[in-house]
Write an enzyme that holds these catalytic residues in place. Structure first.
Site, PDB file in Angstrom:
ATOM      1  N   THR A   1       0.875  -1.177   0.000  1.00  0.00           N
ATOM      2  CA  THR A   1       0.000   0.000   0.000  1.00  0.00           C
ATOM      3  C   THR A   1       0.910   1.224   0.000  1.00  0.00           C
ATOM      4  OG1 THR A   1      -0.092   0.156   2.389  1.00  0.00           O
ATOM      5  CG2 THR A   1      -1.772  -1.181   1.335  1.00  0.00           C
TER       6      THR A   1
ATOM      7  N   GLU B   1      -5.696  -4.015   0.408  1.00  0.00           N
ATOM      8  CA  GLU B   1      -5.879  -5.098   1.376  1.00  0.00           C
ATOM      9  C   GLU B   1      -7.071  -5.998   1.053  1.00  0.00           C
ATOM     10  OE1 GLU B   1      -5.104  -1.999   1.987  1.00  0.00           O
ATOM     11  OE2 GLU B   1      -3.902  -1.757   3.792  1.00  0.00           O
TER      12      GLU B   1
ATOM     13  N   LYS C   1     -12.724  16.837  12.822  1.00  0.00           N
ATOM     14  CA  LYS C   1     -13.517  16.752  14.039  1.00  0.00           C
ATOM     15  C   LYS C   1     -13.701  18.154  14.600  1.00  0.00           C
ATOM     16  CE  LYS C   1     -14.458  12.991  17.037  1.00  0.00           C
ATOM     17  NZ  LYS C   1     -13.985  11.821  17.742  1.00  0.00           N
TER      18      LYS C   1
ATOM     19  N   TRP D   1     -18.053  14.834  13.637  1.00  0.00           N
ATOM     20  CA  TRP D   1     -17.344  14.607  12.390  1.00  0.00           C
ATOM     21  C   TRP D   1     -17.946  15.404  11.240  1.00  0.00           C
ATOM     22  CZ3 TRP D   1     -16.821   8.519  12.423  1.00  0.00           C
ATOM     23  CH2 TRP D   1     -15.828   8.169  13.350  1.00  0.00           C
TER      24      TRP D   1
HETATM   25  P1  ADP Z   1      -3.697   3.810  -0.859  1.00  0.00           P
HETATM   26  O1  ADP Z   1      -4.015   3.850   0.596  1.00  0.00           O
HETATM   27  O2  ADP Z   1      -2.305   3.546  -1.174  1.00  0.00           O
HETATM   28  O3  ADP Z   1      -4.361   4.877  -1.669  1.00  0.00           O
HETATM   29  P2  ADP Z   1      -5.480   1.933  -2.070  1.00  0.00           P
HETATM   30  O4  ADP Z   1      -5.294   2.227  -3.485  1.00  0.00           O
HETATM   31  O5  ADP Z   1      -5.624   0.554  -1.626  1.00  0.00           O
HETATM   32  O6  ADP Z   1      -4.273   2.441  -1.284  1.00  0.00           O
HETATM   33  O7  ADP Z   1      -6.634   2.852  -1.552  1.00  0.00           O
HETATM   34  C1  ADP Z   1      -7.679   2.424  -0.781  1.00  0.00           C
HETATM   35  C2  ADP Z   1      -8.467   3.604  -0.266  1.00  0.00           C
HETATM   36  O8  ADP Z   1      -8.929   4.438  -1.313  1.00  0.00           O
HETATM   37  C3  ADP Z   1      -9.707   3.203   0.479  1.00  0.00           C
HETATM   38  O9  ADP Z   1      -9.421   2.851   1.792  1.00  0.00           O
HETATM   39  C4  ADP Z   1     -10.550   4.458   0.364  1.00  0.00           C
HETATM   40  O10 ADP Z   1     -10.199   5.402   1.358  1.00  0.00           O
HETATM   41  C5  ADP Z   1     -10.186   5.010  -0.971  1.00  0.00           C
HETATM   42  N1  ADP Z   1     -11.182   4.641  -1.982  1.00  0.00           N
HETATM   43  C6  ADP Z   1     -11.110   3.666  -2.889  1.00  0.00           C
HETATM   44  N2  ADP Z   1     -12.197   3.640  -3.680  1.00  0.00           N
HETATM   45  C7  ADP Z   1     -12.999   4.641  -3.265  1.00  0.00           C
HETATM   46  C8  ADP Z   1     -14.285   5.125  -3.667  1.00  0.00           C
HETATM   47  N3  ADP Z   1     -14.968   4.610  -4.681  1.00  0.00           N
HETATM   48  N4  ADP Z   1     -14.792   6.161  -2.983  1.00  0.00           N
HETATM   49  C9  ADP Z   1     -14.122   6.724  -1.954  1.00  0.00           C
HETATM   50  N5  ADP Z   1     -12.928   6.315  -1.538  1.00  0.00           N
HETATM   51  C10 ADP Z   1     -12.353   5.291  -2.176  1.00  0.00           C
END
Ligand code: ADP
Length: 544
Positions: free
Chosen positions: A189, A334, A443, A448
């Site tokens: 990640t 993940e 916050k 929130w």
């Molecule tokens: P990184 O943390 O490196 O960006 P990822 O590509 O795995 O890793 O990103 C996952 C995160 O991206 C999710 O936990 C979420 O916060 C955000 N995310 C992914 N898809 C969406 C979506 N359709 N809408 C809002 N947030 C999203």
């Protein structure tokens, strides 16, 4: 026969080990002629097909075995989406080695950290990354060999090239034939907090995830589709798409290093692409390009958008101006990464008409079979799924991480759920809505505020290209929202215009305390907004 007899004999179905190499074996045998089109690093277009890709992937397997690569060894790639990269995925995993996709957009120190943590033995790299490879090599002692994904003529250094490597060892290798729980791929990640963490996918999780993705409610890919894979193969398992296209036998288009709208548009049209997937920024730039040049997407039917929320203005523009449906998905590395999808409405949602349908499509969606989710309070107690209460989003499933690579404890709660770090609501129809990332949440006075909701609305302002909302420390409320806007080229705007635009759309106490305009938004290595850098840039309200 008594029921006892029936239970005594055990499992009478075949023990078909679910290894991910089977996708390509299937594609070669049953969809062998189907094109795989690549835009090469030099810009030229080359054509292959699933039969050739499988044969060449086996050549690579034989070469790796001949050079002593063994089950469990990490073979890294540093490459854009090309046919050779697809061959590498399968050639590596087919023999039980682990394909570790490195993201070339990361900083050198981060890449070195990741390659060392993974103890990568081999690296297969696109030739244009030679300068980066040279620096990495000096910092990664486990790295024994670098191979450039090109022919001998394009070799950037004395290291071997892929074509020469695979030429000498035949295709007589056995793929699979091992336990489906063995690891297949490793993806880190991007580490917006702390060090990057490794997610080690097993063959079994890859297969189950792919089957999940093939469903009519998710990618809905068939052999009649042409899929352009714009999501990089180093980002979140490429959303599982390289496996899905092979399983479905879909024509496949790989854009190589060119992800700008003009180059993508050219491929979408010339290859008559029907399906594609990428993060929202890619489609945002595409829409601007299409408008500026008065162009139409004539064959594209649906696009998978995920990685961050799809703004309403973008979903409407794709549908109304281009007739393209948005498959909006939420996921994370993940989760392999599919989590939820909000494309096909439930009958209850569909019955409420197109505007309600759109509102649900803008949410992150419902889980497919194979994922379960819940929201909890800070103490881990489940919250009501009423679309109002927001809480920590936790997920479970056979393609969800249990433990990070190299760590000694599982990352699960008492019920076996993984905490995503996202904050959201689940409504009565079962739709998830992400309201924030736990680390981005604002916050104010103990309550929130959803940064995501405000930025999505602000991004819909006709003068805005991108919008971000971050928390800024405040003496009375602890934190208050700051709206950061990147305007479209050549336009000017005032803070009042944006605040006026938000008025009536959000609660009064959600209203940003200030608006600032920036020339560039900081983007992370996967093209997403990097709020960490924005927070460094704006530690206080302007003028405070
Ligand atoms: P990184 O943390 O490196 O960006 P990822 O590509 O795995 O890793 O990103 C996952 C995160 O991206 C999710 O936990 C979420 O916060 C955000 N995310 C992914 N898809 C969406 C979506 N359709 N809408 C809002 N947030 C999203």
């Amino acid at each position: 026969m008594s029921s006892d007899d029936a239970t005594d004999v055990g499992d009478l179905m075949q023990h078909w080990s679910m290894t991910a190499d089977r996708f390509l074996t299937h594609a070669a045998r049953w969809h062998g002629r189907r094109d795989v089109v690549t835009r090469e690093v030099d810009g030229s277009i080359s054509r292959s097909n699933f039969a050739a890709i499988e044969r060449r992937a086996r050549l690579l397997s034989a070469a790796l075995l001949a050079h002593g690569v063994r089950r469990g060894d990490r073979v890294a790639t540093l490459a854009m989406n090309t046919a050779r990269h697809v061959e590498a995925w399968f050639g590596i995993i087919g023999i039980g080695a682990v394909c570790h996709t490195l993201n070339p957009r990361l900083f050198e120190e981060q890449l070195a950290y990741i390659a060392n943590h993974a103890r990568d033995r081999w690296l297969l790299a696109d030739p244009q990354f030679a300068p980066l490879v040279a620096k990495l090599r000096a910092q990664v002692p486990s790295l024994e060999r670098v191979v450039y994904l090109c022919g001998p003529e394009a070799r950037p250094s004395g290291d071997p090239d892929y074509e020469t490597l695979i030429a000498g060892h035949g295709t007589e290798v056995r793929w699979g034939d091992f336990d489906e729980h063995l690891p297949a791929a490793l993806c880190y990640t991007s580490g917006t907090t702390g060090h990057p963490k490794g997610v080690l996918y097993s063959h079994r999780s890859q297969v189950l995830h792919t089957l999940m993705g093939l469903s009519a409610e998710v990618f809905a890919l068939t052999a009649a589709d042409t899929a352009l894979l714009a999501v990089p193969m180093f980002h979140a398992n490429a959303w599982g798409l390289p496996f899905a296209v092979a399983a479905a036998g879909a024509r496949t288009v790989l854009p190589g290093p060119k992800l700008d709208p003009a180059s993508l548009y050219e491929l979408l049209e010339s290859e008559r692409v029907t399906f594609s997937g990428a993060v929202p920024t890619v489609w945002q730039l595409m829409i601007e390009y299409l408008r500026a040049n008065r162009l139409r997407l004539t064959t594209l039917k649906r696009v998978l958008i995920g990685g961050s929320a799809c703004p309403e203005a973008l979903m409407r523009a794709l549908a109304d101006e281009q007739g393209v449906e948005v498959v909006h998905a939420w996921g994370m590395t993940e989760l392999s990464p599919i989590g939820t999808i909000s494309w096909r409405p439930t009958p209850e949602v569909a019955a409420q008409g197109p505007e309600v349908r759109l509102a649900y499509n803008l949410k992150q969606g419902r889980v497919p079979f194979g994922v379960d989710m819940k929201i909890t309070d800070d103490e881990g107690r489940r919250l009501a799924e009423d679309g109002v209460r927001s809480g920590h989003l936790k997920v479970a499933g056979p393609a969800v991480l249990r433990r990070y690579f190299g760590e000694s404890a599982d990352a699960l709660d008492a019920e076996g759920y993984f905490d995503t770090g996202d904050i959201g609501t689940i409504d009565a129809e079962g739709y998830l809505q992400i309201t924030d990332r736990a680390k981005d949440v604002i916050k104010s006075g103990g309550e929130w505020i959803s940064s995501v909701e405000i930025e999505n609305l602000a991004a819909g302002h006709p003068k805005a290209l991108m919008a971000a909302v971050i928390a800024v420390p405040h003496p009375k409320w602890r934190e208050r929202p700051l709206l950061v806007v990147k305007l479209k080229p050549g336009v000017e705007a005032t803070a009042e215009e944006f605040l006026g635009f938000l008025e009536g759309k959000i609660a009064g106490w959600w209203m940003p305390d200030a608006v600032v305009f920036v020339a560039e938004m900081p983007l992370g290595a996967t093209g997403k907004l990097d709020k960490k850098r924005l927070r460094v840039q704006f530690p206080a309200f302007p003028g405070a």
